[in-house]
Write a protein that holds these residues in place. Structure first.
Motif, PDB file in Angstrom:
ATOM      1  N   ALA A  66      21.459  32.122 -10.541  1.00  0.00           N
ATOM      2  CA  ALA A  66      20.974  31.840  -9.186  1.00  0.00           C
ATOM      3  C   ALA A  66      21.508  30.478  -8.749  1.00  0.00           C
ATOM      4  O   ALA A  66      21.788  29.614  -9.591  1.00  0.00           O
ATOM      5  CB  ALA A  66      19.448  31.844  -9.153  1.00  0.00           C
ATOM      6  N   PRO A  67      21.670  30.258  -7.451  1.00  0.00           N
ATOM      7  CA  PRO A  67      22.142  28.956  -6.972  1.00  0.00           C
ATOM      8  C   PRO A  67      21.198  27.842  -7.407  1.00  0.00           C
ATOM      9  O   PRO A  67      19.998  28.058  -7.587  1.00  0.00           O
ATOM     10  CB  PRO A  67      22.139  29.122  -5.449  1.00  0.00           C
ATOM     11  CG  PRO A  67      22.202  30.602  -5.216  1.00  0.00           C
ATOM     12  CD  PRO A  67      21.448  31.214  -6.353  1.00  0.00           C
ATOM     13  N   VAL A  68      21.755  26.650  -7.557  1.00  0.00           N
ATOM     14  CA  VAL A  68      20.979  25.505  -8.048  1.00  0.00           C
ATOM     15  C   VAL A  68      20.858  24.442  -6.966  1.00  0.00           C
ATOM     16  O   VAL A  68      21.843  24.084  -6.305  1.00  0.00           O
ATOM     17  CB  VAL A  68      21.646  24.894  -9.299  1.00  0.00           C
ATOM     18  CG1 VAL A  68      21.006  23.554  -9.649  1.00  0.00           C
ATOM     19  CG2 VAL A  68      21.528  25.850 -10.466  1.00  0.00           C
ATOM     20  N   VAL A  69      19.650  23.935  -6.818  1.00  0.00           N
ATOM     21  CA  VAL A  69      19.398  22.738  -6.026  1.00  0.00           C
ATOM     22  C   VAL A  69      18.948  21.659  -6.996  1.00  0.00           C
ATOM     23  O   VAL A  69      18.012  21.877  -7.782  1.00  0.00           O
ATOM     24  CB  VAL A  69      18.310  22.976  -4.959  1.00  0.00           C
ATOM     25  CG1 VAL A  69      17.987  21.675  -4.224  1.00  0.00           C
ATOM     26  CG2 VAL A  69      18.744  24.072  -3.996  1.00  0.00           C
ATOM     27  N   ALA A  70      19.627  20.532  -6.985  1.00  0.00           N
ATOM     28  CA  ALA A  70      19.284  19.453  -7.912  1.00  0.00           C
ATOM     29  C   ALA A  70      17.809  19.096  -7.790  1.00  0.00           C
ATOM     30  O   ALA A  70      17.305  18.864  -6.694  1.00  0.00           O
ATOM     31  CB  ALA A  70      20.148  18.227  -7.644  1.00  0.00           C
ATOM     32  N   GLY A  71      17.118  19.086  -8.915  1.00  0.00           N
ATOM     33  CA  GLY A  71      15.710  18.707  -8.940  1.00  0.00           C
ATOM     34  C   GLY A  71      14.740  19.846  -8.744  1.00  0.00           C
ATOM     35  O   GLY A  71      13.524  19.646  -8.843  1.00  0.00           O
ATOM     36  N   VAL A  72      15.239  21.062  -8.486  1.00  0.00           N
ATOM     37  CA  VAL A  72      14.363  22.208  -8.202  1.00  0.00           C
ATOM     38  C   VAL A  72      14.582  23.265  -9.282  1.00  0.00           C
ATOM     39  O   VAL A  72      15.658  23.870  -9.368  1.00  0.00           O
ATOM     40  CB  VAL A  72      14.642  22.801  -6.815  1.00  0.00           C
ATOM     41  CG1 VAL A  72      13.699  23.983  -6.557  1.00  0.00           C
ATOM     42  CG2 VAL A  72      14.484  21.738  -5.738  1.00  0.00           C
ATOM     43  N   LEU A  73      13.567  23.507 -10.101  1.00  0.00           N
ATOM     44  CA  LEU A  73      13.669  24.487 -11.173  1.00  0.00           C
ATOM     45  C   LEU A  73      13.693  25.905 -10.622  1.00  0.00           C
ATOM     46  O   LEU A  73      13.073  26.200  -9.599  1.00  0.00           O
ATOM     47  CB  LEU A  73      12.495  24.338 -12.137  1.00  0.00           C
ATOM     48  CG  LEU A  73      12.404  23.034 -12.920  1.00  0.00           C
ATOM     49  CD1 LEU A  73      11.077  22.978 -13.684  1.00  0.00           C
ATOM     50  CD2 LEU A  73      13.577  22.888 -13.882  1.00  0.00           C
ATOM     51  N   ASP A  74      14.412  26.782 -11.328  1.00  0.00           N
ATOM     52  CA  ASP A  74      14.453  28.199 -10.965  1.00  0.00           C
ATOM     53  C   ASP A  74      14.430  28.998 -12.261  1.00  0.00           C
ATOM     54  O   ASP A  74      15.371  28.938 -13.058  1.00  0.00           O
ATOM     55  CB  ASP A  74      15.728  28.507 -10.173  1.00  0.00           C
ATOM     56  CG  ASP A  74      15.701  29.897  -9.546  1.00  0.00           C
ATOM     57  OD1 ASP A  74      15.130  30.823 -10.162  1.00  0.00           O
ATOM     58  OD2 ASP A  74      16.270  30.073  -8.451  1.00  0.00           O
ATOM     59  N   VAL A  75      13.370  29.742 -12.475  1.00  0.00           N
ATOM     60  CA  VAL A  75      13.194  30.475 -13.721  1.00  0.00           C
ATOM     61  C   VAL A  75      14.307  31.486 -13.941  1.00  0.00           C
ATOM     62  O   VAL A  75      14.599  31.881 -15.085  1.00  0.00           O
ATOM     63  CB  VAL A  75      11.805  31.154 -13.745  1.00  0.00           C
ATOM     64  CG1 VAL A  75      11.754  32.303 -12.753  1.00  0.00           C
ATOM     65  CG2 VAL A  75      11.443  31.621 -15.152  1.00  0.00           C
ATOM     66  N   ARG A  76      14.980  31.900 -12.872  1.00  0.00           N
ATOM     67  CA  ARG A  76      16.057  32.880 -13.009  1.00  0.00           C
ATOM     68  C   ARG A  76      17.226  32.325 -13.822  1.00  0.00           C
ATOM     69  O   ARG A  76      18.015  33.094 -14.388  1.00  0.00           O
ATOM     70  CB  ARG A  76      16.544  33.324 -11.628  1.00  0.00           C
ATOM     71  CG  ARG A  76      15.531  34.137 -10.843  1.00  0.00           C
ATOM     72  CD  ARG A  76      16.047  34.436  -9.448  1.00  0.00           C
ATOM     73  NE  ARG A  76      16.183  33.206  -8.647  1.00  0.00           N
ATOM     74  CZ  ARG A  76      16.718  33.174  -7.421  1.00  0.00           C
ATOM     75  NH1 ARG A  76      17.193  34.293  -6.872  1.00  0.00           N
ATOM     76  NH2 ARG A  76      16.783  32.031  -6.755  1.00  0.00           N
ATOM     77  N   ASN A  77      17.339  31.000 -13.896  1.00  0.00           N
ATOM     78  CA  ASN A  77      18.452  30.398 -14.643  1.00  0.00           C
ATOM     79  C   ASN A  77      18.110  30.086 -16.101  1.00  0.00           C
ATOM     80  O   ASN A  77      18.966  29.594 -16.841  1.00  0.00           O
ATOM     81  CB  ASN A  77      18.926  29.127 -13.946  1.00  0.00           C
ATOM     82  CG  ASN A  77      19.796  29.429 -12.742  1.00  0.00           C
ATOM     83  OD1 ASN A  77      20.594  30.364 -12.770  1.00  0.00           O
ATOM     84  ND2 ASN A  77      19.630  28.651 -11.682  1.00  0.00           N
ATOM     85  N   ALA A  78      16.890  30.395 -16.513  1.00  0.00           N
ATOM     86  CA  ALA A  78      16.532  30.134 -17.911  1.00  0.00           C
ATOM     87  C   ALA A  78      17.425  30.903 -18.889  1.00  0.00           C
ATOM     88  O   ALA A  78      17.887  30.339 -19.899  1.00  0.00           O
ATOM     89  CB  ALA A  78      15.060  30.452 -18.149  1.00  0.00           C
ATOM     90  N   PRO A  79      17.721  32.204 -18.649  1.00  0.00           N
ATOM     91  CA  PRO A  79      18.625  32.906 -19.571  1.00  0.00           C
ATOM     92  C   PRO A  79      20.012  32.274 -19.634  1.00  0.00           C
ATOM     93  O   PRO A  79      20.648  32.275 -20.699  1.00  0.00           O
ATOM     94  CB  PRO A  79      18.677  34.331 -18.993  1.00  0.00           C
ATOM     95  CG  PRO A  79      17.389  34.479 -18.249  1.00  0.00           C
ATOM     96  CD  PRO A  79      17.135  33.127 -17.651  1.00  0.00           C
ATOM     97  N   TYR A  80      20.490  31.752 -18.512  1.00  0.00           N
ATOM     98  CA  TYR A  80      21.788  31.051 -18.496  1.00  0.00           C
ATOM     99  C   TYR A  80      21.769  29.838 -19.424  1.00  0.00           C
ATOM    100  O   TYR A  80      22.725  29.606 -20.182  1.00  0.00           O
ATOM    101  CB  TYR A  80      22.118  30.626 -17.064  1.00  0.00           C
ATOM    102  CG  TYR A  80      22.992  29.411 -16.940  1.00  0.00           C
ATOM    103  CD1 TYR A  80      24.379  29.507 -17.014  1.00  0.00           C
ATOM    104  CD2 TYR A  80      22.426  28.145 -16.753  1.00  0.00           C
ATOM    105  CE1 TYR A  80      25.184  28.377 -16.905  1.00  0.00           C
ATOM    106  CE2 TYR A  80      23.219  27.019 -16.641  1.00  0.00           C
ATOM    107  CZ  TYR A  80      24.600  27.134 -16.727  1.00  0.00           C
ATOM    108  OH  TYR A  80      25.387  26.010 -16.619  1.00  0.00           O
ATOM    109  N   VAL A  81      20.686  29.068 -19.389  1.00  0.00           N
ATOM    110  CA  VAL A  81      20.571  27.882 -20.243  1.00  0.00           C
ATOM    111  C   VAL A  81      20.676  28.278 -21.710  1.00  0.00           C
ATOM    112  O   VAL A  81      21.406  27.661 -22.492  1.00  0.00           O
ATOM    113  CB  VAL A  81      19.249  27.139 -19.970  1.00  0.00           C
ATOM    114  CG1 VAL A  81      19.028  26.022 -20.980  1.00  0.00           C
ATOM    115  CG2 VAL A  81      19.236  26.579 -18.547  1.00  0.00           C
TER     116      VAL A  81
END
Length: 381
Positions: free
Chosen positions: A96-111
């Motif tokens: 999912a797109p990233v905004v600096a400072g704003v967490l997004d649970v959709r990117n947890a698998p990417y991490v």
């Protein structure tokens, strides 16, 4: 800023996992790359994320090379200024797109995917060491993954039953018998078998990774005044002292149990190589007071070299240009040293035998260089 594809890919580089994409990990990577400090490294992350973060920070002239994997040869250090301002990225796409400072649970698998790929590459000897930027434990947990920290996650990934967390900073090396436990659970966790394992791993890595032939280890007691002869708790008498006696019988140079409130004084630290604290907040406040923002987290007992920063994701500082890359710089430097010592005996990232790399020994605690103190202010190891 430019992003290119299909360049010559490096062999046996350092790998850097950029961590939480909304945090300061991407900032630290592009800042160090812009200063020419990642020539021997590959960052495992989304290349477009790093390009966007570099643009947000006003870093012009940084060339990002998008890699599909690891092969080829490591370019020699040096070269032109433009060559030094190249950031090589083993590209993994964000969810999912990233905004600096704003967490997004959709990117947890990417991490976790980035971390898994980097770990597996090191285990396969395609890279000499892994350096990790901070992750956000809470967002990974919100994604349904039981995650207490890099240390425990890497141990499970690599099939290692026991690892030890050690922080290096300022003039100190502090290892922990227990890590991320509630304080009320610590006393029950301190057992003879645990201390036997921890001391064995600590001794082995100080010897094989740090090149210290006969390391001298100071061991803290659990209770105030190390139990005051049993009047303030008997764990020192019943558990810790017998473990130290067994360690000495195996030829280890261990001293203790020592009262933690005086253990970190110059008198005790002189000539010592490491301190073993019984729990997280017994040993780390002293180290972080001395070197916060420039300390390094090292995972001992792994079949790979792994170092990390001593701070967290600092979401409120991401994308602001107000971060200090000192801890990541020190983590990279220590990873290079540890890989060099291990490599002298058994190749990049391998467990070296006794005495390997003695010429590159990192020395006792009193001889360590004082690390730069940063301004991050978000501790999480």
């Amino acid at each position: 800023m430019s992003v290119s594809s299909d360049p010559a890919i490096m062999a046996s580089p350092l790998l850097v996992s950029a961590g939480e994409p909304a945090g300061i990990g991407p900032d630290l990577c592009v800042l160090l790359a812009a200063q020419g400090e990642l020539q021997d490294a590959v960052v495992v992350a989304d290349a477009d994320l790093l390009a966007a973060r570099a643009e947000q920070l006003g870093l012009t002239g940084l060339v990002i090379e998008r890699l599909a994997g690891l092969s080829g040869a490591v370019p020699a250090p040096g070269g032109t200024t433009s060559a030094r301002r190249v950031l090589r990225v083993w590209h993994h796409a964000l969810a999912a797109p990233v905004v600096a400072g704003v967490l997004d649970v959709r990117n947890a698998p990417y991490v976790l995917q980035c971390l898994d790929e980097a770990t597996d590459a090191c285990a396969a000897r395609q890279a000499c060491a892994l350096v990790t930027a901070p992750v956000q434990k809470s967002v990974i947990a919100d994604a349904g993954v039981a995650f207490t920290g890099h240390t425990e996650y890497l141990a499970e990934r690599l099939g290692v039953p026991m690892v030890v967390m050690m922080l290096v900073g300022g003039s100190l090396r502090v290892a922990l018998a227990t890590t991320h436990l509630p304080l009320r659970a610590v006393a029950d966790a301190i057992t003879g078998p645990l201390l036997d394992q921890v001391l064995t791993i600590l001794q082995a890595d100080l010897r094989d990774r740090f090149g210290l032939a006969q390391p001298r280890i100071l061991v803290a007691g659990l209770n105030p005044h190390a139990g005051e002869q049993g009047h303030l708790g008997d764990e020192e008498i019943q558990i810790i002292l017998p473990a130290l006696q067994r360690a000495r019988a195996r030829g280890m140079r261990v001293e203790g149990p020592l009262p933690a409130d005086t253990l970190f004084t110059p008198k005790h630290l002189a000539g010592a190589d490491a301190v073993l604290a019984m729990y997280h907040d017994q040993g780390l406040p002293v180290l972080k007071m001395q070197s916060f923002g420039g300390g390094v987290n090292v995972t001992l007992g792994l079949p790979i070299v792994r170092t990390s920063v001593d701070h967290g994701t600092a979401l409120d500082l991401a994308g602001t240009g107000q971060v200090d890359p000192g801890s990541l710089r020190e983590a990279l430097a220590l990873a290079r040293q540890l890989a060099s010592v291990a490599g002298a005996g058994a190749g990049p990232g391998a467990r070296a035998g006794a005495g390997a790399g003695a010429g590159a020994a990192l020395g006792p605690m009193g001889a360590l260089a004082t690390a730069t103190v940063g301004t991050d202010g978000r501790a999480s190891t």
